[in-house]
Design an enzyme around this catalytic site. Structure first.
Site, mmCIF file in Angstrom:
data_model
loop_
_atom_site.group_PDB
_atom_site.id
_atom_site.type_symbol
_atom_site.label_atom_id
_atom_site.label_comp_id
_atom_site.label_asym_id
_atom_site.label_seq_id
_atom_site.Cartn_x
_atom_site.Cartn_y
_atom_site.Cartn_z
ATOM 1 N N GLY A 150 9.691 -73.885 20.042
ATOM 2 C CA GLY A 150 9.849 -75.165 20.681
ATOM 3 C C GLY A 150 10.115 -76.181 21.053
ATOM 4 O O GLY A 150 9.664 -76.335 19.978
ATOM 5 N N HIS A 151 10.050 -76.525 21.864
ATOM 6 C CA HIS A 151 10.017 -78.717 22.370
ATOM 7 C C HIS A 151 10.316 -78.766 23.161
ATOM 8 O O HIS A 151 10.186 -77.830 24.238
ATOM 9 C CB HIS A 151 11.369 -78.894 21.388
ATOM 10 C CG HIS A 151 12.750 -78.437 21.946
ATOM 11 N ND1 HIS A 151 13.364 -76.979 21.308
ATOM 12 C CD2 HIS A 151 13.584 -79.928 22.803
ATOM 13 C CE1 HIS A 151 15.001 -77.142 22.397
ATOM 14 N NE2 HIS A 151 15.431 -78.357 22.806
ATOM 15 N N LYS A 170 8.727 -77.796 28.565
ATOM 16 C CA LYS A 170 8.491 -77.525 27.776
ATOM 17 C C LYS A 170 9.530 -76.489 27.912
ATOM 18 O O LYS A 170 9.898 -75.492 28.689
ATOM 19 C CB LYS A 170 6.940 -76.750 27.759
ATOM 20 C CG LYS A 170 6.083 -75.628 26.319
ATOM 21 C CD LYS A 170 5.205 -75.478 26.393
ATOM 22 C CE LYS A 170 4.805 -74.611 25.000
ATOM 23 N NZ LYS A 170 3.315 -74.621 25.891
ATOM 24 N N ASP A 266 -8.092 -73.644 22.415
ATOM 25 C CA ASP A 266 -7.331 -73.993 21.523
ATOM 26 C C ASP A 266 -7.710 -75.596 22.014
ATOM 27 O O ASP A 266 -6.916 -76.048 21.676
ATOM 28 C CB ASP A 266 -5.868 -73.770 21.071
ATOM 29 C CG ASP A 266 -5.254 -74.816 19.898
ATOM 30 O OD1 ASP A 266 -6.199 -74.714 19.112
ATOM 31 O OD2 ASP A 266 -4.158 -74.466 19.912
ATOM 32 N N ASN A 535 -48.754 -60.723 33.382
ATOM 33 C CA ASN A 535 -49.284 -59.726 32.276
ATOM 34 C C ASN A 535 -50.630 -58.160 32.025
ATOM 35 O O ASN A 535 -51.113 -58.463 33.276
ATOM 36 C CB ASN A 535 -50.168 -60.459 30.664
ATOM 37 C CG ASN A 535 -49.896 -60.078 29.260
ATOM 38 O OD1 ASN A 535 -49.025 -58.971 29.965
ATOM 39 N ND2 ASN A 535 -50.057 -60.396 28.563
ATOM 40 N N SER A 563 -54.091 -54.763 20.602
ATOM 41 C CA SER A 563 -55.027 -53.964 20.436
ATOM 42 C C SER A 563 -56.142 -53.856 21.091
ATOM 43 O O SER A 563 -56.742 -52.918 21.993
ATOM 44 C CB SER A 563 -55.505 -53.359 19.453
ATOM 45 O OG SER A 563 -56.168 -54.723 18.515
ATOM 46 N N ASP A 565 -57.279 -55.697 24.697
ATOM 47 C CA ASP A 565 -56.509 -55.198 25.907
ATOM 48 C C ASP A 565 -55.071 -54.573 26.223
ATOM 49 O O ASP A 565 -55.395 -53.893 27.564
ATOM 50 C CB ASP A 565 -56.715 -56.132 26.360
ATOM 51 C CG ASP A 565 -55.921 -57.369 26.262
ATOM 52 O OD1 ASP A 565 -54.953 -57.093 25.480
ATOM 53 O OD2 ASP A 565 -55.650 -58.512 27.262
#
Length: 591
Positions: A150-151, A170, A266, A535, A563, A565
């Site tokens: 279209g235009h 549009k 876009d 932890n 390994s 603890d």
């Protein structure tokens, strides 16, 4: 609206992947990254200074003197593509000069064989339910732009609120709506324009009409030309201080769209218009023909956009709002140096570059560009979409930060807080330790977002704060369709309050922090806090459950537990924060 093409592109593993080959208006060739358009060529070429609408500063794929012709393709096989691309622009005004320098580089293209027009011969319903009185309400003026479907014309209102007001119309031809998808694209464009209308930097929607031949979308008329025209008039690039003004406007409107659940798909200089010819005129985002609605946790898979601005994850067919941020990164790169970050002589080469190559920050003018600007571009052009800043975050970046400019509410906050509410106590302890290692840059953004929630007198926020902040920043359309869905996932917060420290733990993204140059120091400091406060001894089986992994992952997870603890090691802590999953190799997850 338009068409797209397909080509076979070699993947990183050697596999052939079918992908789009479709330069849109302004996406039809390339300037080598080391060869930006010189100011002298622009200044001495009147046709460049008076660039027509929808033109491009880069060369056309068409031979000299041959106008572009639309492909016979009307749609693409839906198993790969859902949305079309606009057709290429001839860019006649500088094609000859660039061809001399680049050896007449012309990306090749070829249409995919198509299935035909109207999907199985069924009669398509092209009635949209819009008003049928366009001629009675508007007097059509001259054409101001043209596209494949279209235009656009100027027009003047004849009566009502728009009487004597000049508008843009549009006009989309119904004859070119040959599939149900193309019809739905028009419906969605109008729906999105209605839903978003009202933002300062978004083109104002006024009306939608139809007759037997066309659909008419009536919008605000922007008479200042495209951002692309301004780039050309400045010799192909912007001074850094002026580029910041442009990018702030782009980020503001894009953050608004994202908050309302709309991804544009876009974004490019051709789709930003100035309201007037004035140097300080505001910009407006236009053309929502490829846009779509999206939920916070949703991924889209249809390949759309414009070749030079398309994000890697779009080519992988799994993307969300972050794809728009990549496009903004490309625009910023062009503004600052006058050339594209990813370039090739063929469309398949362009996509290969987007997927594999890194932008050039070594050649002129990059050595004279500020470190903050370069850091900004790098953080939005990260190939891992999870590490990119959001639009709201980008506005708090040191390059753009403005104490007098309000920071918009970020929809990412809702997504991250929702996830935090559902994690285990062990994961919360890990995130709280990470939040204590945040730099001032991250804290600046988080303080701004926390203040938007308007904490109570005791400095804490509840579910009601999140609800009201969303309602205060949502359009009417979003209040009806999106807000309930988002808030329903956060109801757990109804029974608790969150202070700023916990909000920081909830609203940070490990992936984004990993994209920072200072990630190693942040992670090291965070682990020290985790060792002191969070932890604990954890078995391989429990760690696998925390990460939602099966027994096949046990051999890998054992390396994450000390390994000596039985607690998480530094490696284990960072991997645990990352939320790694064990899966077969897939390029989508190794960008």
């Amino acid at each position: 609206m338009g068409q797209c093409y397909g080509k076979a592109v070699a993947g990183e593993s050697g596999d052939v992947v079918t992908t789009i080959v479709a330069p849109s208006s302004g996406e039809d060739g390339g300037v080598h990254p080391q060869s930006p358009l010189p100011a002298s060529e622009v200044a001495n070429n009147p046709s460049v200074r008076n660039t027509p609408a929808r033109s491009s500063p880069w060369p056309s794929p068409y031979p000299a003197g041959v106008p572009p012709t639309p492909s016979p393709a009307r749609s693409t096989p839906r198993r790969f593509f859902r949305r079309p691309f606009p057709p290429p622009s001839p860019a006649k005004h500088i094609k000859a000069s660039l061809a001399k320098r680049l050896g007449n580089a012309k990306p090749k293209e070829g249409p995919i064989p198509e299935d035909g027009g109207n999907e199985g011969g069924q009669l398509l319903d092209k009635s949209f339910g819009y008003g049928k009185n366009f001629g009675a309400k508007y007097e059509l003026g001259k054409e101001i732009g043209r596209g494949h479907f279209g235009h656009t014309c100027s027009a003047k209102g004849k009566k009502g609120e728009l009487k004597d007001q000049v508008v843009a119309v549009k006009i989309i031809s119904k004859a070119k709506m040959t599939t149900a998808i193309s019809i739905e694209d028009v419906r969605r464009e109008v729906k999105i324009l209605k839903a978003l209308s009202g933002h300062k930097h978004l083109v104002q929607f006024y009306d939608a009409c139809e007759d037997s031949n066309n659909v008419y979308i009536v919008m605000e008329l922007c008479e200042g030309g495209e951002l692309l025209d301004r780039i050309l008039s400045r010799g192909g690039r912007y001074p850094e201080v002026d580029a910041k003004v442009i990018i702030k406007q782009i980020l503001n409107v894009v953050s608004f769209c994202h908050l309302q659940g709309v991804v544009h798909r876009d974004l490019k200089p051709e789709n930003f218009l100035f309201t007037s010819k004035s140097e300080d005129a505001d910009m407006k985002l236009i053309d929502f023909g490829l846009s779509d609605f999206i939920r916070p946790d949703e991924r889209l898979n249809d390949i759309v956009g414009s070749a030079y601005y398309v994000a890697p994850e779009v080519l992988h067919r799994s993307y969300s709002l972050e794809g728009d941020m990549w496009s903004i990164g490309v625009i910023t790169y062009i503004l600052l140096c006058g050339s594209r970050p990813f370039w090739a002589r063929t469309e398949s080469g362009i996509f290969r570059a987007v997927l594999r190559a890194e932008p050039n920050f070594d050649d002129l003018p990059w050595p004279s560009v500020s470190p903050e600007a370069k850091d900004f571009v790098k953080r939005v052009l990260n190939k891992d979409y999870r590490k990119r800043m959001t639009a709201a975050q980008a506005l708090t970046h040191p390059w753009l930060r403005d104490e007098n400019q309000p920071i918009p509410l970020d929809i990412l906050i809702y997504k991250l807080v929702k996830s935090y509410l559902h994690v285990t106590p062990f994961k919360r302890a890990a995130l709280k330790a990470l939040s204590k290692a945040l730099t001032e840059d991250e804290l600046y953004y988080l303080r701004a977002e926390f203040e938007l929630l308007e904490p109570t007198g005791d400095g804490r926020v509840t579910f009601e704060n999140f609800r009201m902040a969303l309602l205060n920043n949502a359009t009417e359309a979003m209040k009806e369709s999106r807000v309930p869905d988002i808030l329903n996932t956060m109801t757990t917060l109804s029974y608790r309050k969150m202070d700023f420290d916990e909000f920081c733990a909830a609203a940070i993204s490990t992936h984004q922090l990993e994209g920072r140059e200072g990630w190693d120091q942040i992670a090291s400091t965070a682990f020290e806090h985790f060792e002191q406060e969070g932890n604990r001894i954890i078995t391989v089986e429990e760690l696998a459950r925390e990460l939602n992994l099966g027994p096949t992952a046990y051999s890998i997870l054992r390396d994450w537990i000390r390994s000596s603890d039985g607690k998480l090691s530094f490696l284990g802590y960072t991997k645990f924060l990352h939320g790694v999953t064990i899966r077969s190799s897939n390029t989508r997850h190794h960008q």
